[in-house]
Write an enzyme that holds these catalytic residues in place. Structure first.
Site: not given
Length: 876
Positions: A7, A82, A84, A86, A342
């Site tokens: 990102e 990442d 997750d 998103e 997580h």
């Protein structure tokens, strides 16, 4: 070549250093595309088809092109965003874009890591997987749901509720929490109670004992309700001799709290460091990208086995063996969705007890100590309760104390709390045995009043949202910030206060959309979305169930007349807008009509261009009006008031309350003169009103130019002006008191400060070159506060961030964010010397697109689009 996509540039730079020369790491700058902020981007009638559009700014488009060009030259694409929902969505967006551009390498894989360390990254590269379609479906469901909620409901608000800006699925429920707390406070009736305490001493050590039995009756906190009873109890304690009847000692054990989750980190940083949720997440992001902590968006409380071993080793090196429990502590996550739970937030290296400086260093210290304490031994305490009784047995005192026998984890960290019971204050007690008669040094009878529930602070609001299952911890910061940006709430002394617009919006939603601001409904919706990410539900089925009820309801409200909506809200808010009067009179009776002898003067809520207000039914004969909301604490309504007449013109001088606060008015209609009432005039009367209405005041003629020097009050406060040059004054009184000599001196000093000879402001802090512009970055003081600049782009430093503590990574991010928000520069119109060539199809299409959207530096595009699109409320 192998292409790795992450990102952020900081993350890309760090990871590229861990991998070999065969790898190239590029940043996507968060999400690369989003739903266009216009109707039709999600089409329920077409099986919830969704349109996506690349962010329309040069940096984003250039980066997408760079990724596509690099992908064409690569043999393998590794999506390393990442770990997750998103992050999975960003990888999916990149993949879809490369497919459309026919730039997809032969091999595409997904890797995730919980920490940006060399070991974590290289291990992740050895265990690639495919994209998780369940997580992508969960992202699509949330994004579509929030879009449909916002783009369906916001137009209803604009047409039926003047002054309303937007509503969001989670934002509206969070606002309701704050408004409900305001209602609790308003409905609260304080109850008087008294406490009687005795100051005692044993063996030279003082302590306090509280009266717990009086005249044979046991007392609780509210038992003594008046001063007369309290004084009788005080006299009884003063007259009696108390001896120790019982000493009870109980051993206590306290276990450490689990390592931080996203939510608990936000709460504890707010309590102990005073950080906002947004500032906490910004700092945590920087620490994560620097490789200092594990991923900071998590519901999990467990630590990896190797991390537990490293933590236990660090404990043995710092403390003796008693501080380490025999077995590692294991914590259970409360997250219902295992795929999104997580590892807890922890340091990546337990030998590093410091990382970063300023606010970053303080947050790291908090994370480090909490994680270490979570694996330490329990604290052993001893609680002692001493009961003292008089010879009659009818009166008793009690003293409590607590002693830490073994600190255990308390040697490192103690969890904070939002509030503590006032009766639980404990200190050390002297050694006492049955039959002892401590000396009495004094007796106090103190008056108290029960307190209403406290307004929410960020920590308590986050905690309450988590308890109710509203939203997800990763969205709390953006949800809270949206409420502030929309001016639905304000912060005073770190507490949330509901603004009138927020109160009215909540009332509208409760009256016409009660289901969708219900705590249960919102929590159940979160569970359904978790079912999607867990593969237990189909995302379109969840959307269909929502849309089937929501669309008809919004259509029904849209068909109502605005006057009908206002009338319904007037009735719904009747108790709030027109509370009962002390004399039992009708609270809706117009006071101005009563004064002037008119009949039929009845107050009700009205809607206007700038929002709701209260007005009289006899308008225009009666022009009484006051702002929406309850009367002030003094019980007086904020109504218009005739202060007297101007002795020169004979016109009435009225004190009024308008959209921007109180003001005075001379005369009526368009020709009336008006002046705002400054806050530094506590004793405001007709004399002051006439002074304000007389401004500007001519102080005199400047000795050098002969032109007027004037004093007045403007948008930024009181000032002097001469020939277009200004000097600030410090108070309203100075506007009328400053003489010629002082005025000339002030103007000269201001000119010296602002003139060409002014020395350049010294930088507060300096950094290296910005990676985009190549120019040196500096933190400078500015007129509206400190800012960071690379010479081309100036970015304001957030109020919750100290300029001297700004890091280079934060400086880069702030400048990039500001550059992304800058409006596109208009091209000059071509000269009409020759016929213009036809624009290519792509360029023509680009010209027809709506205004450029803002490109976020992080993920979650909904947060950035919110400024222009009602759907984007930071709920996704």
């Amino acid at each position: 070549m192998q292409l790795v996509i992450v990102e952020s540039p900081a993350k890309a730079k760090t990871i590229e250093g861990y991998l070999g020369k065969d790898f190239r790491v590029l940043a996507s700058y968060g999400h690369v595309r989003d739903l266009p902020p216009k109707d039709g981007s999600v089409r329920p009638d077409e099986d919830f088809a969704m349109d996506w559009e690349i962010y329309d700014d040069k940096r984003n488009k250039d980066q997408v092109k760079a990724i596509a060009d690099a992908a064409k030259k690569s043999d393998r694409l590794i999506l390393a965003t990442d770990p997750d929902r998103e992050g999975e969505a960003i990888s999916w967006h990149v993949l879809e874009l490369l497919k459309k551009r026919k730039a997809l390498p032969a091999e595409v894989e997904r890797v995730t890591f919980n920490a940006i360390t060399k070991a974590a990254v290289t291990d992740a590269m050895k265990a690639p997987r495919q994209l998780d379609t369940d997580l992508i479906d969960a992202y699509l469901a949330r994004r579509a749901l929030d879009y449909l909620f916002g783009f369906t409901l916001s137009p209803v608000l604009w047409r039926k509720l003047p002054g309303a800006k937007s509503a969001g699925r989670v934002q509206s429920v969070a606002l309701r929490l704050i408004v409900d707390r305001e209602r609790e406070i308003e409905a609260f009736t304080a109850q008087e109670y008294w406490s009687v305490t005795a100051q005692m001493e044993q063996d030279g050590m003082p302590f306090t004992a509280r009266l717990v039995q009086f005249d044979g009756d046991r007392l609780d906190r509210l038992s003594i309700g008046d001063g007369a009873t309290a004084n009788r109890a005080k006299a009884a304690v003063e007259a009696a001799r108390f001896t120790v009847e019982e000493v009870e000692t109980k051993p206590l054990k306290r276990n450490p709290a689990a390592p931080f989750t996203t939510s608990t980190l936000q709460q504890e940083a707010a309590r102990k460091l005073g950080y906002s949720a947004q500032h906490t997440m910004r700092l945590a992001q920087t620490l994560y990208e620097a490789g200092h902590i594990t991923y900071m968006r998590t519901d999990g409380v467990q630590m990896d086995g190797s991390a537990i071993s490293a933590c236990r080793k660090a404990i043995t090196e710092r403390y003796d063996g008693h501080y380490l429990p025999e077995k590692p502590r294991q914590y259970q996550t409360k997250a219902k969705n295992a795929q999104e739970a997580h590892e807890a937030i922890r340091p990546t290296d337990f030998t590093r007890d410091r990382a970063g400086s300023g606010d970053e260093g303080k947050l790291y210290d908090l994370i480090f100590k909490r994680a270490m304490a979570s694996q330490m031994a329990a604290a052993s305490l001893e609680r002692t309760t001493v009961t003292l009784r008089d010879p009659t047995g009818r009166h008793a005192l009690r003293a409590t104390g607590q002693v830490v026998k073994f600190a255990g984890f308390l040697a490192v960290y103690e969890e904070g709390f939002d509030a503590k019971d006032e009766d639980e204050a404990e200190g050390l007690l002297p050694l006492m045995r049955k039959g002892d008669a401590p000396a009495r040094k004094g007796v106090d009878a103190l008056q108290h009043f029960t307190q209403p529930p406290p307004r929410f602070a960020e920590a308590s609001l986050v905690k309450r949202m988590e308890e109710l299952g509203i939203g997800r911890p990763s969205t709390y910061a953006s949800t809270i910030q949206t409420l502030r940006d929309r001016s639905y709430v304000r912060m005073e002394k770190n507490r949330f206060f509901a603004e009138e617009s927020g109160r009215l919006l909540t009332a509208f939603l409760e009256r016409f959309f009660p289901r969708y601001v219900g705590y249960d409904f919102t929590a159940e919706m979160e569970e359904e979305l978790d079912d999607v990410s867990g593969g237990r539900a189909a995302w379109k089925t969840v959307l269909e169930a929502f849309w089937r009820d929501f669309k008809p309801k919004s259509d029904e409200v849209m068909e109502r007349q605005p006057s009908e909506v206002t009338e319904a809200l007037d009735l719904f808010l009747s108790d709030y807008l027109f509370p009962p009067q002390a004399d039992g009179g009708d609270p809706r009776t117009c006071p101005k009509c009563v004064t002037e002898g008119r009949e039929g003067g009845r107050l009700s809520m009205r809607g206007g261009k700038f929002g709701a207000f209260i007005a009289c039914a006899n308008y225009p004969e009666c022009n009484f009006r006051r702002r929406f909301g309850q009367p002030g604490a003094d019980g007086e309504e904020s109504q218009d008031e005739v202060m007297g007449n101007d002795p020169v013109t004979g016109l009435p001088v009225e004190r009024k309350v308008g959209r921007f606060g109180p003001y005075v008015q001379l005369g009526e209609g368009k020709e009336a003169k008006r002046a705002s009432i400054p806050k530094d005039l506590p004793d405001f009367d007709l004399e002051w009103a006439l002074k304000l209405l007389s401004l500007p005041r001519v102080v005199g003629q400047h000795p050098e130019t002969g032109n007027d020097i004037s004093a007045s009050i403007g948008k930024y406060g009181p000032y002097l002006v001469h020939d277009g040059k200004y000097a600030r004054l410090t108070s309203t009184a100075e506007v009328f008191e400053t003489g010629m000599n002082a005025a000339v001196s002030m103007l000269a000093e201001a000119a010296n400060r602002k003139g060409g000879t002014r020395t350049k402001a010294e930088p507060i802090k300096a950094f290296g070159a910005h990676p985009d512009s190549g120019a040196e970055m500096k933190v400078l003081p500015g007129r509206f506060g400190p800012y960071v600049t690379d010479g081309t782009t100036n970015a304001t430093i957030p109020k919750d961030m100290k300029p001297e503590d700004l890091t280079e990574e934060q400086a880069i991010a702030l400048i990039r964010d500001r550059a992304a928000k800058a409006p596109a520069k208009k091209k000059a119109a071509p000269k009409k010397k020759a016929p213009a060539k036809k624009a290519p199809a792509k360029a023509a299409a680009a010209e027809k697109k709506p205004a450029a959207k803002k490109a976020p530096a992080k993920k979650a595009p909904a947060k950035k689009a919110a400024a222009k699109a009602p759907a984007a409320e930071g709920d996704s």
